[in-house]
Scaffold this motif. Structure first.
Motif, PDB file in Angstrom:
ATOM      1  N   PRO A  81      -2.798  -1.648  -4.351  1.00 30.81           N
ATOM      2  CA  PRO A  81      -1.412  -1.221  -4.592  1.00 30.81           C
ATOM      3  C   PRO A  81      -1.276   0.307  -4.578  1.00 30.81           C
ATOM      4  O   PRO A  81      -1.934   1.016  -5.340  1.00 30.81           O
ATOM      5  CB  PRO A  81      -1.110  -1.798  -5.982  1.00 30.81           C
ATOM      6  N   GLY A  82      -0.450   0.801  -3.665  1.00 34.89           N
ATOM      7  CA  GLY A  82      -0.194   2.244  -3.578  1.00 34.89           C
ATOM      8  C   GLY A  82      -1.323   3.061  -2.982  1.00 34.89           C
ATOM      9  O   GLY A  82      -1.264   4.299  -3.008  1.00 34.89           O
ATOM     10  N   CYS A  83      -2.349   2.412  -2.398  1.00 39.48           N
ATOM     11  CA  CYS A  83      -3.547   3.150  -1.969  1.00 39.48           C
ATOM     12  C   CYS A  83      -3.297   4.054  -0.763  1.00 39.48           C
ATOM     13  O   CYS A  83      -4.095   4.945  -0.485  1.00 39.48           O
ATOM     14  CB  CYS A  83      -4.694   2.188  -1.673  1.00 39.48           C
ATOM     15  N   MET A  84      -2.197   3.834  -0.021  1.00 40.93           N
ATOM     16  CA  MET A  84      -1.905   4.682   1.136  1.00 40.93           C
ATOM     17  C   MET A  84      -0.803   5.690   0.850  1.00 40.93           C
ATOM     18  O   MET A  84      -0.256   6.305   1.774  1.00 40.93           O
ATOM     19  CB  MET A  84      -1.514   3.828   2.344  1.00 40.93           C
ATOM     20  N   ALA A  85      -0.485   5.888  -0.395  1.00 42.53           N
ATOM     21  CA  ALA A  85       0.584   6.828  -0.746  1.00 42.53           C
ATOM     22  C   ALA A  85       0.320   8.193  -0.124  1.00 42.53           C
ATOM     23  O   ALA A  85      -0.788   8.735  -0.202  1.00 42.53           O
ATOM     24  CB  ALA A  85       0.679   6.957  -2.266  1.00 42.53           C
ATOM     25  N   GLY A  86       1.322   8.752   0.530  1.00 44.47           N
ATOM     26  CA  GLY A  86       1.207  10.068   1.142  1.00 44.47           C
ATOM     27  C   GLY A  86       0.507  10.070   2.488  1.00 44.47           C
ATOM     28  O   GLY A  86       0.394  11.111   3.127  1.00 44.47           O
ATOM     29  N   ARG A  87       0.060   8.902   2.927  1.00 44.73           N
ATOM     30  CA  ARG A  87      -0.654   8.822   4.208  1.00 44.73           C
ATOM     31  C   ARG A  87       0.113   7.922   5.180  1.00 44.73           C
ATOM     32  O   ARG A  87       0.944   7.113   4.771  1.00 44.73           O
ATOM     33  CB  ARG A  87      -2.073   8.276   4.018  1.00 44.73           C
ATOM     34  N   ILE A  88      -0.187   8.048   6.452  1.00 45.55           N
ATOM     35  CA  ILE A  88       0.416   7.196   7.476  1.00 45.55           C
ATOM     36  C   ILE A  88      -0.404   5.926   7.609  1.00 45.55           C
ATOM     37  O   ILE A  88      -1.639   5.962   7.574  1.00 45.55           O
ATOM     38  CB  ILE A  88       0.467   7.935   8.830  1.00 45.55           C
ATOM     39  N   MET A 114       0.801  -1.227   0.000  1.00 46.59           N
ATOM     40  CA  MET A 114       0.000   0.000   0.000  1.00 46.59           C
ATOM     41  C   MET A 114       0.833   1.276   0.000  1.00 46.59           C
ATOM     42  O   MET A 114       0.301   2.362  -0.185  1.00 46.59           O
ATOM     43  CB  MET A 114      -0.969  -0.028   1.188  1.00 46.59           C
ATOM     44  N   ARG A 115       2.142   1.161   0.257  1.00 44.92           N
ATOM     45  CA  ARG A 115       3.095   2.262   0.123  1.00 44.92           C
ATOM     46  C   ARG A 115       2.761   3.507   0.943  1.00 44.92           C
ATOM     47  O   ARG A 115       2.700   4.623   0.406  1.00 44.92           O
ATOM     48  CB  ARG A 115       3.232   2.657  -1.351  1.00 44.92           C
ATOM     49  N   PRO A 116       2.530   3.380   2.248  1.00 40.98           N
ATOM     50  CA  PRO A 116       2.310   4.585   3.057  1.00 40.98           C
ATOM     51  C   PRO A 116       3.603   5.370   3.192  1.00 40.98           C
ATOM     52  O   PRO A 116       4.696   4.864   2.898  1.00 40.98           O
ATOM     53  CB  PRO A 116       1.880   4.010   4.408  1.00 40.98           C
ATOM     54  N   ARG A 117       3.502   6.602   3.669  1.00 38.41           N
ATOM     55  CA  ARG A 117       4.707   7.417   3.868  1.00 38.41           C
ATOM     56  C   ARG A 117       5.359   7.135   5.208  1.00 38.41           C
ATOM     57  O   ARG A 117       6.467   7.621   5.475  1.00 38.41           O
ATOM     58  CB  ARG A 117       4.398   8.898   3.740  1.00 38.41           C
ATOM     59  N   GLY A 118       4.707   6.352   6.054  1.00 41.34           N
ATOM     60  CA  GLY A 118       5.268   6.001   7.347  1.00 41.34           C
ATOM     61  C   GLY A 118       4.332   5.099   8.122  1.00 41.34           C
ATOM     62  O   GLY A 118       3.183   4.882   7.724  1.00 41.34           O
ATOM     63  N   ILE A 119       4.835   4.564   9.220  1.00 39.31           N
ATOM     64  CA  ILE A 119       4.071   3.630  10.047  1.00 39.31           C
ATOM     65  C   ILE A 119       3.937   4.183  11.461  1.00 39.31           C
ATOM     66  O   ILE A 119       4.894   4.710  12.028  1.00 39.31           O
ATOM     67  CB  ILE A 119       4.751   2.242  10.070  1.00 39.31           C
ATOM     68  N   TYR A 120       2.735   4.036  12.025  1.00 38.99           N
ATOM     69  CA  TYR A 120       2.431   4.522  13.366  1.00 38.99           C
ATOM     70  C   TYR A 120       1.847   3.334  14.135  1.00 38.99           C
ATOM     71  O   TYR A 120       0.752   2.879  13.839  1.00 38.99           O
ATOM     72  CB  TYR A 120       1.427   5.666  13.256  1.00 38.99           C
ATOM     73  N   ILE A 121       2.588   2.830  15.121  1.00 40.63           N
ATOM     74  CA  ILE A 121       2.147   1.670  15.883  1.00 40.63           C
ATOM     75  C   ILE A 121       1.403   2.161  17.124  1.00 40.63           C
ATOM     76  O   ILE A 121       1.986   2.789  18.014  1.00 40.63           O
ATOM     77  CB  ILE A 121       3.341   0.781  16.276  1.00 40.63           C
TER      78      ILE A 121
END
Length: 636
Positions: free
Chosen positions: A162-169, A68-75
Motif C-alpha cells: 500500500p502506497g509503495c509507489m508514492a511519488g514514482r511513476i 500502490m498510489r503512483p504519481r502517474g502511469i506510463y504505458i
C-alpha cells in the motif's frame, strides 16, 4: 443496464494479498470501465492511452494503481524513442553512465546490499503446502522451494505494497515470452516503478504494444514489482539505486499466475519475465498443459557433412551454460549456432512425436566474471553495443572490466555479482530459427555440473527414466549467483533447485509421464568439464574443445556401434572413440574413470538426499532406478 455489484467490490477495498482478477463480461465492462476511470481519479497518464488497453489489463492496472498510489502511469510500447527517453533521464539522474568506448552501452551500480537473486526470500504460495514442497523427513528443511500460505502472504503484502509507489511513476510493461502470438509463447504484464527494469525487460523480453492485440481470450501472467522506496525518501540512496533490501520479498502465486516482488531492483528479483515467470510460474503452466519449462540452453550443432542436431542442456549457474550455447568448435568443419543460453520451453509435437523447443527470452542476462574473448568470444561480440552492464568496473578509457579480462584490460577491480544484459539478436552465431514460433526439434538433453572428482567427462544414460534419475542427482559447486559462499558441492536437481515452481516429486512424475507411445524421446547425457587431477589441475581443456564431446554424443545418436563402454552409471566413450586429434596430454583413462569407492559413497549420499528431501513424494520408478544403480555400483 444492471451489473453484479460484487464485481465492483475490489475497487472499494482490495487487500494487497487478495486476488480480485475475475473475468468480466462484455455487458458488464462498460459500467466497470466507468468505475475504473473514476477510481484512477486525476492520476495522469504520462504515456499511452489507458482506454486502448484490453479490459482485463485496465482492471489489473487500475487495481494496483489504487493500491500502490503512483504519481502517474506510463504505458510502454517498446519503441526506440521510449528507450532513448528513459536512458536520457537515468543518465541525467546519475543512475546510468555511458561506456564511451562502445555504441549505446551503459553501466550502473546497485546498492551493494541488493543482489541478483535472494533464494531465502523467494516464496511459492499455494493453499496446500505439499503442492509446493516435498514431504521431507522430520526436521529436514526443504531445499527445493519455499512455501508460504496465502494468509501469510496477504499479511506480508499488506505490510509492503500500500502506497509503495508514492511519488514514482508506475510503468506498465506488456511483454511476450517467446515470439508474439506463437503456439508456445505466453504473455505477461509487469507493473514496476523502476526505469532500470523497463530498459532491462526491453532487452530480455519482447516488449511491444502488439502483446495486447494477441491477448484475446487468453490470460496473462500478472507481475507486480516495486523497489519499495516511496517518495519522499527518508534514507540515503546508494549509487542512485533505490531499493529496500531489508524488506525484500519475491512471491509467486501459481494458481493465479501472479508474481509479487518488493524491495529489490536487480536481476531475477525484478526482471519478472526471467526465472519468476519463465521457470517458476511457467513450470506450473507446463505441468497443467503437458509441456516443459526448463533451465536449459538450446544449441544447433552442424557436422561437417551438413547435418544439424539440436541439443538442450541444463547446468547450474557458472557451469559454462552460456559458453556451450555459443561454443566455437576447434574441430574443422563443425558449426554451432545459439538458440538460447538459459531457458527452454519444450513441447512434443502431435505430428511427428518429436520434442520442440523455443527460447522464451529475447536477450542474454549473463554473469560477467569469467566472460572474455578466450572463454566466450561470441558473448563478448554480442554485448559490444545496446547493452546494460551492472556492477562491473569501468576503466579510464570507458571500457568495462571484470575478473577474467586481466589480459585484455589493465584496471583490476570488479564485483563478483556483476551482470550484462544484451539483445540475443546481436549474437554473431544466433540461429536463423531462434525466433521460429514452432521451435526446433531436440535430439539430446545434457545435464552437467562442476564436479572436481569422480565423475567422468561424459556418459550416456541407459533410458529416459535413468536420465531423469541422473538429472535428479545433479550436483555442482556453488557460485556467486546465489547467497551460498565457498566452493562446497551442492545438490541442484535438474539445475532447477532455486527455480522449482512446485513439488519436486510431482515434477519428476511429470517428466516420467511425458514418455508416451508415439513420442521420440531425446537421449539423455551427463557431462563434467571440471574434473581435476590429484594435483588440482583440470583434466580437460574445455571451451571450444567441448565439441569433441558433442561429436561423440552425436555419433551415439546416429547409432554408431563400438564407441561406448557400459559402466554402473551409464555408457562412457571407449578410448579410441573420442576425437583427440591435435590435443596432447589428455589423461583419458583418469578422465573417463568411474571409481567404485567414490560412486559407492555417492550412492549412499544420493539415497539419503532423495529419501530426506523428496521422501514419499519420490516416484516409484525413480526409486527403482536409484536402487538398480546402487546395485550396479556395488557389483563393480
Amino acid at each position: 443496464m444492471s451489473v453484479d455489484p460484487n464485481l465492483l467490490t475490489p475497487f472499494k477495498k482490495t487487500p494487497a494479498g487478495e486476488s480480485s482478477l475475475r473475468e468480466i463480461s462484455a455487458d458488464a465492462y462498460y459500467v466497470i470501465n466507468e468505475v475504473v476511470v473514476k477510481r484512477l481519479g486525476h492520476l495522469p497518464i504520462y504515456k499511452g492511452d489507458f482506454h486502448l488497453l484490453p479490459p482485463k489489463v485496465q482492471r489489473f492496472v487500475a487495481e494496483k494503481a489504487e493500491l500502490m498510489r503512483p504519481r502517474g502511469i506510463y504505458i510502454c510500447d517498446g519503441t526506440e524513442h521510449e528507450s532513448e527517453e528513459i536512458v536520457d533521464k537515468l543518465v541525467e539522474r546519475g543512475m546510468l553512465s555511458p561506456l564511451k568506448a562502445y555504441h549505446n552501452n551503459y553501466i550502473c551500480r546497485t546498492d551493494p546490499k541488493d543482489v541478483a537473486r535472494v533464494e531465502s526470500k523467494t516464496w511459492m504460495v499455494t493453499n496446500d503446502k505439499y503442492d509446493t514442497v516435498c514431504r521431507t523427513a522430520e526436521g529436514v528443511e526443504p531445499l527445493m522451494g519455499h512455501w508460504m500460505s496465502p494468509n501469510d502472504l496477504s499479511t506480508e503484502l499488506d505490510s509492503r505494497f500500500p502506497g509503495c509507489m508514492a511519488g514514482r511513476i508506475m510503468y506498465v510493461i506488456p511483454f511476450s515470452m517467446g515470439p508474439v502470438g506463437g503456439p508456445l509463447s505466453k504473455i505477461g504484464v509487469q507493473l514496476t516503478d523502476s526505469n532500470y527494469v523497463v530498459l532491462s525487460m526491453r532487452i530480455m523480453t519482447r516488449v511491444t504494444h502488439e502483446v495486447f492485440d494477441v491477448l484475446g481470450n487468453s490470460d496473462f501472467t500478472r507481475c507486480i514489482h516495486s523497489v519499495g522506496l516511496p517518495r519522499p525518501v527518508k534514507q540515503r540512496v546508494i549509487n542512485h539505486w533505490p531499493c529496500n533490501p531489508d524488506r525484500v520479498l519475491i512471491a509467486h502465486r501459481p494458481p493465479e499466475r501472479e508474481i509479487w516482488s518488493f524491495g529489490s531492483g536487480y536481476g531475477g528479483n525484478s526482471l519478472l519475465g526471467k526465472k519468476c515467470f519463465a521457470l517458476r510460474i511457467a513450470s506450473n503452466i507446463a505441468k497443467d498443459e503437458g509441456w516443459m519449462a526448463e533451465h536449459m540452453l538450446i544449441m544447433g550443432v552442424t557436422r561437417p557433412c551438413g547435418q544439424e542436431h539440436f541439443i538442450a542442456a541444463a547446468f547450474p549457474s557458472a557451469c559454462g551454460k552460456t559458453n556451450l550455447a555459443m561454443l566455437e568448435p576447434t574441430l574443422p568443419g563443425w558449426k554451432v549456432r545459439c538458440v538460447g543460453d538459459d531457458i527452454a520451453w519444450m513441447k512434443f509435437s502431435k505430428e511427428d512425436g518429436r520434442l520442440y523447443a523455443i527460447n522464451p527470452e529475447a536477450g542474454f542476462f549473463g554473469v560477467a566474471p569469467g566472460t572474455s574473448k578466450k572463454t566466450n568470444p561470441m558473448a563478448v561480440a554480442t554485448f559490444q553495443a545496446n547493452s546494460i552492464f551492472t556492477n562491473v568496473a569501468e576503466t579510464a578509457d570507458g571500457e568495462y572490466y571484470w575478473e577474467g579480462l586481466e589480459d585484455e584490460v589493465k584496471d583490476k577491480s570488479y564485483h563478483p555479482n556483476s551482470r550484462f544484459a544484451a539483445p540475443a539478436r546481436q549474437c554473431p552465431i544466433i540461429h536463423p530459427k531462434w525466433e521460429d514460433p514452432q521451435g526446433v526439434p531436440i535430439d539430446a538433453i545434457i545435464f552437467g555440473g562442476r564436479r572436481p572428482a569422480g565423475v567422468p567427462l561424459v556418459f550416456e544414460t541407459n533410458s529416459w527414466l535413468h536420465g531423469i534419475y541422473t538429472g535428479a542427482c545433479l550436483k555442482s559447486e556453488t557460485t556467486a549467483a546465489a547467497e551460498h559462499k565457498g566452493k562446497s558441492v551442492m545438490h541442484d536437481p535438474m539445475a532447477m533447485r532455486p527455480f522449482m515452481g512446485y513439488n519436486f516429486g510431482k515434477y519428476l512424475q511429470h517428466w516420467i509421464d511425458l514418455e508416451q507411445p508415439g513420442r521420440i524421446m531425446p537421449k539423455i547425457y551427463h557431462v563434467n568439464w571440471f574434473r581435476k587431477s590429484a594435483e588440482g589441475k583440470f583434466l580437460w581443456p574445455g571451451y571450444g574443445e567441448n565439441i569433441r564431446v558433442i561429436d561423440w554424443i552425436i555419433k551415439r545418436l546416429d547409432g554408431v556401434e563400438g564407441i561406448g563402454k557400459e559402466t554402473a552409471i551409464g555408457t562412457v566413450p571407449t578410448p579410441e572413440s573420442l576425437n583427440l586429434d591435435g590435443l596432447d596430454g589428455v589423461k583419458l583413462d583418469e578422465l573417463m574413470s568411474v571409481p567404485k569407492e567414490y560412486w559407492a559413497e555417492d550412492a549412499v549420499e544420493v539415497k539419503n538426499f532423495l529419501t530426506t528431501q523428496v521422501g514419499e513424494d519420490l516416484p516409484a520408478p525413480i526409486r527403482n532406478e536409484m536402487e538398480q544403480q546402487e546395485k550396479r555400483i556395488n557389483d563393480m
